[in-house]
Design an enzyme around this catalytic site. Structure first.
Site, PDB file in Angstrom:
ATOM      1  N   ASP A  18      -9.265   4.892  -2.368  1.00 56.32           N
ATOM      2  CA  ASP A  18      -9.403   3.454  -2.466  1.00 56.32           C
ATOM      3  C   ASP A  18     -10.777   2.784  -2.342  1.00 56.32           C
ATOM      4  O   ASP A  18     -11.821   3.437  -1.944  1.00 56.32           O
ATOM      5  CB  ASP A  18      -8.500   2.887  -1.300  1.00 56.32           C
ATOM      6  CG  ASP A  18      -8.347   1.333  -1.725  1.00 56.32           C
ATOM      7  OD1 ASP A  18      -7.305   0.826  -2.252  1.00 56.32           O
ATOM      8  OD2 ASP A  18      -9.304   0.675  -1.151  1.00 56.32           O
ATOM      9  N   ARG A  68       1.949   4.361  -7.210  1.00 59.09           N
ATOM     10  CA  ARG A  68       3.182   3.972  -7.042  1.00 59.09           C
ATOM     11  C   ARG A  68       4.130   4.172  -7.956  1.00 59.09           C
ATOM     12  O   ARG A  68       5.443   3.865  -7.625  1.00 59.09           O
ATOM     13  CB  ARG A  68       3.122   2.416  -6.653  1.00 59.09           C
ATOM     14  CG  ARG A  68       2.461   2.016  -5.111  1.00 59.09           C
ATOM     15  CD  ARG A  68       1.786   0.694  -5.126  1.00 59.09           C
ATOM     16  NE  ARG A  68       1.240   0.142  -6.395  1.00 59.09           N
ATOM     17  CZ  ARG A  68       0.572  -0.862  -6.201  1.00 59.09           C
ATOM     18  NH1 ARG A  68       0.988  -2.066  -5.486  1.00 59.09           N
ATOM     19  NH2 ARG A  68      -0.368  -1.071  -7.399  1.00 59.09           N
ATOM     20  N   TYR A  97     -14.288  -8.717  -1.446  1.00 64.15           N
ATOM     21  CA  TYR A  97     -13.597  -8.396  -0.097  1.00 64.15           C
ATOM     22  C   TYR A  97     -14.218  -8.706   1.119  1.00 64.15           C
ATOM     23  O   TYR A  97     -13.616  -9.313   2.214  1.00 64.15           O
ATOM     24  CB  TYR A  97     -12.953  -7.058  -0.275  1.00 64.15           C
ATOM     25  CG  TYR A  97     -11.886  -6.720  -1.117  1.00 64.15           C
ATOM     26  CD1 TYR A  97     -10.696  -7.384  -1.027  1.00 64.15           C
ATOM     27  CD2 TYR A  97     -12.326  -5.957  -2.425  1.00 64.15           C
ATOM     28  CE1 TYR A  97      -9.716  -6.940  -2.053  1.00 64.15           C
ATOM     29  CE2 TYR A  97     -11.275  -5.563  -3.294  1.00 64.15           C
ATOM     30  CZ  TYR A  97      -9.934  -6.133  -3.114  1.00 64.15           C
ATOM     31  OH  TYR A  97      -8.918  -6.193  -4.201  1.00 64.15           O
ATOM     32  N   ARG A 150      -4.804   3.917 -12.085  1.00 65.42           N
ATOM     33  CA  ARG A 150      -3.762   4.010 -11.133  1.00 65.42           C
ATOM     34  C   ARG A 150      -2.545   4.956 -11.730  1.00 65.42           C
ATOM     35  O   ARG A 150      -1.406   4.689 -11.583  1.00 65.42           O
ATOM     36  CB  ARG A 150      -3.317   2.665 -10.920  1.00 65.42           C
ATOM     37  CG  ARG A 150      -3.925   2.009 -10.195  1.00 65.42           C
ATOM     38  CD  ARG A 150      -3.637   0.585  -9.918  1.00 65.42           C
ATOM     39  NE  ARG A 150      -4.643  -0.476  -9.265  1.00 65.42           N
ATOM     40  CZ  ARG A 150      -4.224  -1.508  -9.354  1.00 65.42           C
ATOM     41  NH1 ARG A 150      -3.329  -2.310 -10.178  1.00 65.42           N
ATOM     42  NH2 ARG A 150      -5.361  -2.629  -8.670  1.00 65.42           N
ATOM     43  N   ARG A 210       3.942   9.933   0.330  1.00 65.07           N
ATOM     44  CA  ARG A 210       3.410   8.808   0.972  1.00 65.07           C
ATOM     45  C   ARG A 210       4.158   8.397   2.131  1.00 65.07           C
ATOM     46  O   ARG A 210       3.714   7.564   2.974  1.00 65.07           O
ATOM     47  CB  ARG A 210       2.936   7.730   0.027  1.00 65.07           C
ATOM     48  CG  ARG A 210       1.150   7.763  -0.439  1.00 65.07           C
ATOM     49  CD  ARG A 210       0.319   7.373   0.674  1.00 65.07           C
ATOM     50  NE  ARG A 210       0.716   6.177   1.461  1.00 65.07           N
ATOM     51  CZ  ARG A 210       0.545   5.070   1.149  1.00 65.07           C
ATOM     52  NH1 ARG A 210      -0.171   4.728  -0.198  1.00 65.07           N
ATOM     53  NH2 ARG A 210       0.745   4.011   1.650  1.00 65.07           N
TER      54      ARG A 210
END
Length: 352
Positions: free
Chosen positions: A84, A39, A159, A35, A48
């Protein structure tokens, strides 16, 4: 970033990251962060703004810029493709979205054999934007390798079965124990989709690939060996002929490290819960080791970060093939400068 003294392919092959993956001598311990693109970077947030995550993943221009941002800022030894783990599911028509503050949410969870019809094989044309983006990225990276990645069959299955993130994975485990044939059929399809997604990335120019099994630490070793290992092994075997390093990582997998190694990766990542020398012992010989600073350490003062990083490096001393990384992904509120300083510290302390 470019080393003009070597042809690009040779320069990439001789990069510290790929040398470490092959357990060869390196000029310094290579560094990259899970990562690292995302963010924690203000330039990422600015780019973004107003674009949904899965929409961003389908825009080669945006993917290229986001992938390159941490390489420019931190001077890490490898880039990781910005995407992702649910991208290949979305690409084959699964109704999945990434909800801010929640994560991937699946509109129609898979709970029966009939639900499996949502999962068709992935074709390269389904993700043509990945091929385009990787071509753009590698043209900019020069001698810096690009890591492709995918979600492992179990984590994707979790998921799909739960319908979203889950703390206890109760529906997933209920299927694994109570309907093993359905569970096997689901993971069989997912292993094919995952292998195809990695194949696209390698053919487009990725120099290594990582299989993320984020949730597999929820399983006992016997369950992993029986129900998961064959499917992860199928993914690694499917891309073995490309000859690029294959990395395997999961969270909370201290009791599974030997099994993760057995699945077929060339490099096994350890989270921060197991000292790196002990992790290497559990992983076994013939594998490079990746890790494993606690991501939360980066919120401490610089001296404390360097002290903890030095402990990781000391635990790795003598290991052929160590790639410095965090024990999980960069946390969203991490100070980017802390990552830049940490990269420089590892490079300087391990310079040979």
């Amino acid at each position: 970033m470019t080393d003009s003294s070597l042809p690009q392919d040779r320069a990439v092959t001789d990069s510290p990251f790929l040398r470490a993956c092959r357990r060869e001598p390196v000029p310094h311990t290579p560094v990259w962060f899970m990562r690292q693109a995302g963010r924690s970077l203000p330039e990422y947030r600015a780019l973004r703004a107003g674009t949904a995550m899965l929409d961003a993943c389908a825009r080669p221009d945006m993917v290229t810029e986001i992938t390159l941002q941490p390489v420019r800022r931190h001077h890490v030894d490898a880039a990781i493709y910005f995407s992702d783990i649910v991208v290949p599911l979305k690409a084959i028509g699964v109704d999945v979205d990434i909800k801010p503050g929640v994560g991937p949410v699946v509109a129609h969870p898979i709970r029966s054999h009939a639900d499996l019809k949502q999962l068709r094989p992935l074709e390269p044309d389904d993700v043509s934007y990945v091929t385009e983006a990787i071509g753009m990225i590698t043209a900019e990276l020069g001698a810096t390798p690009l890591i492709g990645f995918a979600g492992a069959p179990f984590t994707l299955a979790s998921y799909l079965i739960e319908g979203g993130p889950s703390r206890n994975h109760e529906h997933t485990k209920a299927m694994m124990y109570g309907e093993p044939q359905l569970f096997h059929a689901l993971l069989e399809r997912l292993s094919g989709i995952t292998a195809a997604f990695l194949d696209v990335q390698i053919r487009a120019g990725a120099s290594a690939v990582q299989l993320f099994d984020s949730w597999v630490g929820a399983l006992a070793p016997a369950d992993y060996r029986r129900s998961i290992l064959p499917h992860s092994a199928k993914v690694f075997e499917a891309v073995a002929h490309h000859g690029v390093p294959r990395i395997h990582f999961g969270v909370g997998t201290g009791e599974l490290l030997g099994l993760l190694s057995e699945a077929g990766a060339d490099v096994v990542g350890a989270d921060w819960r197991v000292p790196l020398d002990e992790a290497a012992r559990r992983i076994g010989g013939g594998k490079a080791v990746q890790g494993n600073l606690d991501p939360a350490v980066l919120f401490a003062p610089t001296a404390a970060v360097e002290e903890q990083a030095a402990k990781v490096l000391d635990a790795a001393a003598g290991l052929p093939g160590h790639i410095f990384n965090l024990g999980h992904g960069v946390l969203p509120d991490t100070d980017p400068d802390a990552l830049t300083r940490l990269t420089a510290f590892v490079h300087e302390r391990t310079a040979r």
